[in-house]
Design a protein around this motif. Structure first.
Motif, mmCIF file in Angstrom:
data_model
loop_
_atom_site.group_PDB
_atom_site.id
_atom_site.type_symbol
_atom_site.label_atom_id
_atom_site.label_comp_id
_atom_site.label_asym_id
_atom_site.label_seq_id
_atom_site.Cartn_x
_atom_site.Cartn_y
_atom_site.Cartn_z
ATOM 1 N N GLY A 1 36.637 62.410 18.542
ATOM 2 C CA GLY A 1 37.118 61.378 19.441
ATOM 3 C C GLY A 1 38.406 60.758 18.873
ATOM 4 N N TRP A 2 38.998 61.006 17.513
ATOM 5 C CA TRP A 2 40.195 60.441 17.112
ATOM 6 C C TRP A 2 41.396 61.041 17.876
ATOM 7 C CZ3 TRP A 2 39.591 55.877 14.949
ATOM 8 C CH2 TRP A 2 38.323 55.687 14.288
ATOM 9 N N HIS A 3 42.291 60.205 18.204
ATOM 10 C CA HIS A 3 43.767 60.784 18.688
ATOM 11 C C HIS A 3 44.575 60.976 17.423
ATOM 12 C CE1 HIS A 3 47.276 59.628 21.394
ATOM 13 N NE2 HIS A 3 47.425 60.996 21.160
ATOM 14 N N ILE A 4 44.417 62.164 17.200
ATOM 15 C CA ILE A 4 45.049 62.805 15.851
ATOM 16 C C ILE A 4 46.674 62.301 15.757
ATOM 17 C CG2 ILE A 4 45.556 65.064 16.507
ATOM 18 C CD1 ILE A 4 44.536 65.948 13.762
ATOM 19 N N THR B 1 44.491 52.487 6.341
ATOM 20 C CA THR B 1 43.324 51.385 6.592
ATOM 21 C C THR B 1 43.201 51.006 8.031
ATOM 22 O OG1 THR B 1 41.911 49.929 5.686
ATOM 23 C CG2 THR B 1 44.199 49.447 6.056
ATOM 24 N N GLN B 2 44.423 51.335 8.698
ATOM 25 C CA GLN B 2 44.635 51.100 10.154
ATOM 26 C C GLN B 2 44.342 52.275 11.130
ATOM 27 O OE1 GLN B 2 47.449 48.119 10.972
ATOM 28 N NE2 GLN B 2 48.402 48.505 8.879
ATOM 29 N N VAL B 3 42.988 52.686 11.584
ATOM 30 C CA VAL B 3 43.019 53.885 12.084
ATOM 31 C C VAL B 3 42.921 53.740 13.433
ATOM 32 C CG1 VAL B 3 41.619 56.125 11.978
ATOM 33 C CG2 VAL B 3 41.489 54.639 9.994
ATOM 34 N N THR B 4 44.213 54.035 14.093
ATOM 35 C CA THR B 4 44.268 53.764 15.561
ATOM 36 C C THR B 4 44.314 55.087 16.202
ATOM 37 O OG1 THR B 4 45.632 51.685 14.887
ATOM 38 C CG2 THR B 4 46.203 52.866 17.321
ATOM 39 N N GLY B 5 43.542 54.925 17.515
ATOM 40 C CA GLY B 5 43.309 55.823 18.380
ATOM 41 C C GLY B 5 42.287 56.503 18.807
ATOM 42 N N LEU B 6 41.417 56.106 19.995
ATOM 43 C CA LEU B 6 40.090 56.877 20.216
ATOM 44 C C LEU B 6 40.542 57.660 21.647
ATOM 45 C CD1 LEU B 6 37.841 53.797 20.031
ATOM 46 C CD2 LEU B 6 37.931 55.772 18.339
ATOM 47 N N GLY C 1 37.458 56.378 0.962
ATOM 48 C CA GLY C 1 38.994 56.294 1.805
ATOM 49 C C GLY C 1 39.056 57.240 3.062
ATOM 50 N N TRP C 2 40.243 57.201 3.445
ATOM 51 C CA TRP C 2 40.511 57.991 4.648
ATOM 52 C C TRP C 2 39.802 59.074 5.113
ATOM 53 C CZ3 TRP C 2 43.269 61.986 7.132
ATOM 54 C CH2 TRP C 2 43.861 61.731 8.500
ATOM 55 N N VAL C 3 39.953 60.265 4.217
ATOM 56 C CA VAL C 3 39.579 61.478 4.676
ATOM 57 C C VAL C 3 37.967 61.334 4.830
ATOM 58 C CG1 VAL C 3 39.178 63.823 3.790
ATOM 59 C CG2 VAL C 3 41.609 62.845 3.639
ATOM 60 N N ASN C 4 37.199 60.881 3.916
ATOM 61 C CA ASN C 4 35.943 60.875 3.723
ATOM 62 C C ASN C 4 35.337 59.934 5.139
ATOM 63 O OD1 ASN C 4 35.384 62.587 1.658
ATOM 64 N ND2 ASN C 4 35.716 61.031 0.396
ATOM 65 N N VAL C 5 36.099 58.912 5.557
ATOM 66 C CA VAL C 5 35.691 57.980 6.433
ATOM 67 C C VAL C 5 35.832 58.636 7.924
ATOM 68 C CG1 VAL C 5 35.697 55.685 7.423
ATOM 69 C CG2 VAL C 5 35.720 55.889 5.006
ATOM 70 N N VAL C 6 37.035 59.304 8.089
ATOM 71 C CA VAL C 6 37.455 59.734 9.304
ATOM 72 C C VAL C 6 37.269 61.201 9.596
ATOM 73 C CG1 VAL C 6 38.790 57.572 9.670
ATOM 74 C CG2 VAL C 6 39.647 59.836 9.111
ATOM 75 N N GLY C 7 37.168 62.087 8.431
ATOM 76 C CA GLY C 7 37.263 63.510 8.607
ATOM 77 C C GLY C 7 35.864 64.218 8.896
ATOM 78 N N GLN C 8 35.033 63.579 9.181
ATOM 79 C CA GLN C 8 33.720 64.009 9.820
ATOM 80 C C GLN C 8 33.168 65.209 8.833
ATOM 81 O OE1 GLN C 8 31.940 62.971 12.542
ATOM 82 N NE2 GLN C 8 33.253 61.461 12.279
ATOM 83 N N TRP D 1 34.227 53.825 20.992
ATOM 84 C CA TRP D 1 33.953 53.303 19.732
ATOM 85 C C TRP D 1 32.647 53.507 18.909
ATOM 86 C CZ3 TRP D 1 31.008 49.136 17.295
ATOM 87 C CH2 TRP D 1 31.686 48.635 16.293
ATOM 88 N N VAL D 2 31.600 53.197 19.558
ATOM 89 C CA VAL D 2 30.200 53.350 18.830
ATOM 90 C C VAL D 2 29.859 54.776 18.445
ATOM 91 C CG1 VAL D 2 27.729 53.326 18.979
ATOM 92 C CG2 VAL D 2 29.028 51.312 19.728
ATOM 93 N N ASN D 3 30.439 55.840 19.430
ATOM 94 C CA ASN D 3 30.008 57.091 18.836
ATOM 95 C C ASN D 3 30.998 57.676 17.768
ATOM 96 O OD1 ASN D 3 27.904 57.650 20.460
ATOM 97 N ND2 ASN D 3 29.003 57.879 22.434
ATOM 98 N N VAL D 4 32.378 57.166 17.878
ATOM 99 C CA VAL D 4 33.192 57.586 16.925
ATOM 100 C C VAL D 4 32.953 56.762 15.582
ATOM 101 C CG1 VAL D 4 35.509 57.711 16.249
ATOM 102 C CG2 VAL D 4 34.861 58.365 18.635
#
Lengths: 455, 455
Positions: free
Chosen positions: A159-162, A195-200, A243-250, B244-247
């Motif tokens: 669900g991230w807007h890459i 640290t500012q991960v913007t975009g759902l 950090g970034w990859v581990n938190v948002v890389g799924q 937000w919650v799911n992501v």
């Protein structure tokens, strides 16, 4: 070490290291971005953002592109808001560039930050050369796309807007380069941006989708400016346990692999440009129909002699753009029939051909109703087979193997220019050609801010 | 429906709906926040941010708290930067409040946005009543903490700084309330805030940690301002498939449960305040030693008569704060021995007792060296048993079951005031008492901006 490696690579890179194909790709990316940003400058999303935020504008160092039509008065803002607004404008028509492997729209976040910063530097008495600007654009786009590849596809799937999540980091790297920050400072800038991960993706379909692109430009610029004052973050921001990859890389982490290919595989060379302002799946049909329009002109065949137009298309085309009778420009973007009709009748499918009155005109509707599309399982996503039958029994056929705008058949400079003019003339009128000449001249120019000032 | 439910609850709530215990908690939360923000205003993290960003400041409507000491000149900025800077200042000493169930520091993001916005409204000729301000503070903190509970603990475990990730949304709800937005607009504001997920725990230990809190305040405020101009996001931003919650919830989703408890269980009543500017695990020993200091004064016992101080503590205390011979204030924050020593010798452990010169003073070091700490497996994390042995054979004992600042033994208003004065006097000197009186008077005040102006 990925964070520091990106930073060190960026700091070490000089303009003379860039292959000419990379420079060309950067010029084309900038040119396309500028056209989109000018073209989107009078969109309601952009003007609403300007209206809401102008009370916060600081010292007016930097352009709001097309500012004369945003109603903002001076057409300027502080660099931070300039990055935000131009970033929004550049994405708002979904007409910007695409790094096809990650579906990142790479230039929006990076160029929006860079241009704003270049003008701010000029306001401080400095000069930003066109070549330095292009170099910064390249490092930003490379960083951004490598990060996208490192977490593709799960990051996007969840669900991230890459475009914006990676774009802020690309913008930070680029702005750090323009500010001549050290590798350590650049790493801190990467950290502040990351640290500012913007975009759902939930925001797709709303004003906030293009806000993501503007905000990522602004966040990246801000990160570089904070880092220039030795504001600290983490020099392991991307690769650290939290950090970034581990938190948002799924769970996907190909960071080392892709950071390792920096300067070996150039992502900007794989940047593609949309020829038409609608979903990419419609592009093969439009491409084929425009070619058929030319052929009919050459053969002096009458449009009204057409009996039927049969298109075989990839199944996704019907799923995503199967709207038979669109009633306005927005609906027409989801109609392969409208795309085919304007291609055949007008030989064009630019923003003007998606105006509400065109969509509803008899000229277009009468041909649109003769178009039929069926799914061909074996066709590629950028492929189509079209047969035009005439009432006198004649037939014209067209097989588009790869649509214009694909990596196999990239848009030529002339086609990019036509796209630019089509968009920008709706905003600047006769000034569009001058703007185009200015935009093409970035390479080698002595002062980016002066160049933009003449827009 | 969670997004709209939060919005509708917030819009419907009026000041008269608030239980007096909730109002009291809000006043105390604001008071503690203001002390922290003033106390952190001259910290290098805060002043670096001001230095880096002041070129972008817009119309100076809103305070930079303690601005006279930030070197910014006027001590003012536009509302957006005011929210950012005051948010940074309020968190930079890690001395702010804690919603213990989620370890969110709830007031920083919300109050920083609200105060900036209240002053901006006043600059436009409007008046913000103290009660309306408190009501907005409550809705923001409730929304923020409910969201934290909805994704606790995995969201934090994976690496998100939960204070800022939820704080932006709380700030958006609060600012929307202050701006009297509709439920639909408030939902869009929630969406715009939720799509900016700010705060990776990797940044802990750097300037960027407190930046998170400021940025979340700023993002929330910006979201409400955009929504006030009908900038759209998604009214299902929190609960949607790619929302937000799911992501960011890492599989935890208790959104409906906790949104359902809005107005039934008040999270702000569970907000706790740190009595001492160091890790919470040291607090029982400090608490006990301060009590022993008072007892020794009453019994006229000489400090130099102490032979040994034996503390039994929770095992985590030694693991996290086992530093025997700290050399400066920062190291002292990780020393249960220093904490015990200043408690015993000075009867206090405020910011002044963590100054470098105090940490190195003979008076403190000589007692510190007599303190011993051992792990007691059965002790609670907020519990300690202390035995002071004197050279003449006397003994004093102290059992602290729950340290001061816990929910069981909350800080009294007098203790909060002492904390406030200890922090603020380091910035405002003799003006600290006046600032304290002003901060206490928020409830029922006719104009928040004027109140702050007199600071």
């Amino acid at each position: 070490m990925a964070t520091l490696r990106i930073a060190e690579w960026s700091v070490a890179l000089s303009y003379s290291d860039l292959p000419s194909s990379v420079v060309d790709a950067a010029v084309r990316s900038f040119y396309n971005w500028l056209g989109c940003a000018l073209g989107g400058s009078n969109h309601p999303t952009t003007t609403t953002a300007v209206k809401a935020l102008s009370p916060f504008f600081g010292k007016e160092t930097s352009s709001l592109l097309g500012g004369q039509s945003t109603g903002s008065g001076a057409g300027k803002a502080d660099a931070s808001h300039s990055a935000l607004i131009n970033g929004i404008a550049s994405h708002v028509h979904d007409y910007d560039d695409t790094h096809l492997e990650t579906i990142i729209h790479p230039t929006g976040p990076v160029a929006s930050a860079l241009l704003a910063q270049a003008e701010a530097l000029t306001a401080q008495g400095m000069t930003v050369l066109g070549d330095d600007f292009l170099l910064a654009l390249v490092v930003g786009i490379e960083a951004e796309c490598k990060l996208g590849l490192a977490v593709w596809p799960k990051h996007y799937d969840v669900g991230w807007h890459i475009t914006s999540t990676t774009g802020a980091i690309g913008a930070a790297v680029a702005a750090s380069k323009l500010l001549s920050l050290s590798a350590e400072q650049t790493a801190h800038a990467i950290g502040i941006a990351s640290t500012q991960v913007t975009g759902l993706r939930e925001m797709f379909g709303s004003d906030t989708k293009s806000f993501h692109v503007g905000r990522s430009a602004q966040n990246g610029l801000l990160a570089a400016i904070l880092a220039s004052q030795r504001f600290t973050s983490s020099t392991s921001a991307l690769e650290a346990k939290r950090g970034w990859v581990n938190v948002v890389g799924q769970g996907i982490n190909r960071l080392d692999e892709f950071v390792g290919s920096l300067g070996k595989v150039w992502e900007i060379e794989k940047n593609a440009f949309k020829p038409f302002p609608c979903g990419i799946v419609v592009h093969p049909v439009i491409d084929g129909c425009i070619q058929l329009h030319k052929e009919m002109e050459e053969k002096e065949l009458d449009m009204q002699g057409i009996k039927s137009v049969k298109c075989r298309v990839h199944p996704l085309v019907l799923e995503l753009t199967g709207k038979k009778t669109p009633q306005d420009g927005l609906q027409a973007k989801f109609s392969v029939y409208h795309g085919g009709a304007v291609g055949l009748v007008l030989g064009k499918a630019g923003p003007a051909q998606y105006a509400d009155e065109v969509v509803r005109s008899n000229e277009i509707v009468s041909i649109r109703d003769r178009i039929d599309a069926t799914a061909g399982e074996k066709l590629g996503a950028d492929e189509t087979e079209i047969v035009v039958e005439f009432q006198d029994g004649k037939e014209l056929k067209k097989h588009v193997k790869h649509a214009i705008g694909s990596l196999e058949v990239p848009m030529t400079d002339e086609q990019l220019q036509e796209k630019f003019l089509d968009q920008v003339s709706l905003v600047l009128g006769d000034g569009a050609k001058k703007a185009s000449d200015i935009a093409w001249s970035l390479k080698g120019v002595g002062d980016v801010a002066t160049l933009v000032k003449t827009l």
